[in-house]
Scaffold this motif. Sequence first.
Motif, PDB file in Angstrom:
ATOM      1  N   SER A 292       0.947   2.767  -2.615  1.00 41.68           N
ATOM      2  CA  SER A 292       1.640   2.910  -3.952  1.00 41.68           C
ATOM      3  C   SER A 292       0.338   2.817  -5.014  1.00 41.68           C
ATOM      4  O   SER A 292       0.882   3.707  -5.860  1.00 41.68           O
ATOM      5  CB  SER A 292       2.586   1.423  -4.306  1.00 41.68           C
ATOM      6  OG  SER A 292       1.605   0.401  -4.026  1.00 41.68           O
TER       7      SER A 292
ATOM      8  N   CYS B 260       1.085  -0.732   2.263  1.00 37.71           N
ATOM      9  CA  CYS B 260       1.902  -0.492   1.044  1.00 37.71           C
ATOM     10  C   CYS B 260       1.360  -0.451  -0.131  1.00 37.71           C
ATOM     11  O   CYS B 260       1.332   0.406  -1.076  1.00 37.71           O
ATOM     12  CB  CYS B 260       3.104  -1.199   0.989  1.00 37.71           C
ATOM     13  SG  CYS B 260       3.050  -2.948   1.012  1.00 37.71           S
TER      14      CYS B 260
ATOM     15  N   ASP C 292       9.090   4.969  -2.847  1.00 34.34           N
ATOM     16  CA  ASP C 292       8.456   4.108  -1.718  1.00 34.34           C
ATOM     17  C   ASP C 292       8.002   4.964  -0.554  1.00 34.34           C
ATOM     18  O   ASP C 292       8.763   5.162   0.194  1.00 34.34           O
ATOM     19  CB  ASP C 292       9.366   2.906  -1.436  1.00 34.34           C
ATOM     20  CG  ASP C 292       8.676   2.138  -0.554  1.00 34.34           C
ATOM     21  OD1 ASP C 292       7.462   2.291  -0.035  1.00 34.34           O
ATOM     22  OD2 ASP C 292       9.263   0.849  -0.342  1.00 34.34           O
TER      23      ASP C 292
ATOM     24  N   TRP D  86       5.733  -0.649  -4.467  1.00 36.13           N
ATOM     25  CA  TRP D  86       6.297   0.552  -4.452  1.00 36.13           C
ATOM     26  C   TRP D  86       6.096   1.080  -5.919  1.00 36.13           C
ATOM     27  O   TRP D  86       5.321   0.630  -6.602  1.00 36.13           O
ATOM     28  CB  TRP D  86       7.869   0.774  -4.077  1.00 36.13           C
ATOM     29  CG  TRP D  86       8.697   0.071  -4.757  1.00 36.13           C
ATOM     30  CD1 TRP D  86       9.811   0.669  -5.693  1.00 36.13           C
ATOM     31  CD2 TRP D  86       8.984  -1.256  -4.870  1.00 36.13           C
ATOM     32  NE1 TRP D  86      10.343  -0.175  -6.246  1.00 36.13           N
ATOM     33  CE2 TRP D  86      10.224  -1.685  -5.796  1.00 36.13           C
ATOM     34  CE3 TRP D  86       8.478  -2.397  -3.996  1.00 36.13           C
ATOM     35  CZ2 TRP D  86      10.636  -2.568  -5.725  1.00 36.13           C
ATOM     36  CZ3 TRP D  86       9.093  -3.683  -4.068  1.00 36.13           C
ATOM     37  CH2 TRP D  86      10.257  -3.976  -5.211  1.00 36.13           C
TER      38      TRP D  86
END
Length: 277
Positions: free
Chosen positions: A182, A178, A229, A216
Amino acid sequence: SIDNSSDVSSDISAVSDEPETDTTAEQFSTKYFVSRLSAKERSDFAVLYKSAADCEQQATFPNDIDEDELDRLMWLLNYDCPELIHLTGEYVPKYSDTSPDKITGVSFRYNMTKGEYESCRIELDSYLDVLRDVTQGMNEYDKEMYVYREIFDNVVFDDYAAHAGSVYGALIEHRARCEGISKAFAWCMQGCGIECLTVAGTPLWENSSAYSSHSWNIIQIDGDYYHVDIAADNLAVVESETTYPLYGFYNFDDKHISRTHLVSNVFDERGIPKCTT
C-alpha cells in the motif's frame, strides 16, 4: 516490468534545522493526515520526522507529550511518510523522570544503515523517474491501472521479507506484505501527480483476528475518491505462482469497503476523504 537501472541522483527529503513554527504547515502540506494535525502536533511530528530522515537513534521533544499523541504521531510517521523506507514501525518511548505518564522522546528501530538508506533511496528515485516517463501522457485512470498492474504482476506477498513493510521491499526486492504494498502504491501515484494516501485498520474477512492489522489506499481519480486494496487481490505468495488480478477491491466506495475493512481511529479522526461512487 519497469527497468530501474538508470542512475538518478538522490533527492532525499531534508527538514530545516530552524525552530519549528508555522513553517510545519507548509512543510507537510502534501501529507494528507499530517497536514491535518494541530500546530502543536505538527511541531512535535517535525521533530520525529527530522530525526528519522537523518537516521538518528532517537528524537527528543522540546516539551513532554502524552502516550496518545506519540501513538498517533508514530502511526502517521510510518504510514503517511512512505519515503522513510528504513523505519520498521517499532519504537521505544522514553518516559519523563518527573512525570511517569509523560514522554520526553523516542528511540527508533531501523532495518537499514544510513548508507543503505541513502543508496536505496537513489534506486527508488530512479524507479520513479522511469515510471513518470512511461506514464507521461496517460490520463489519471490509466496511470492508476498501470501502477496497479506493475505492483500486482511483480510483487510476491511475503510477511517476513527483509523489507516487507516498505516501498523498497515492494518495488525493488519484489517481496512485501500489505503495508509495503500500500505504501508503494501511494508513493508511485503521488510521484505521478495523483493524490493517494495509505490507511490502516482491521480486516473483517473470515478468520481474521480482532487484533489483526491491514493497510490499503484511498486514491483520487478525476475528482472522486476510491478505496484500493492490491494486497487483498489474489497476489502471488510464491514466485513460481501465476495469478490474475480479480479487481475485487479496485476503486470501491465506503459502503462496500466497510463490509471487509475497518479504518483505524488514528486515520478516521483526521477526516479521511469520502468515497461515495
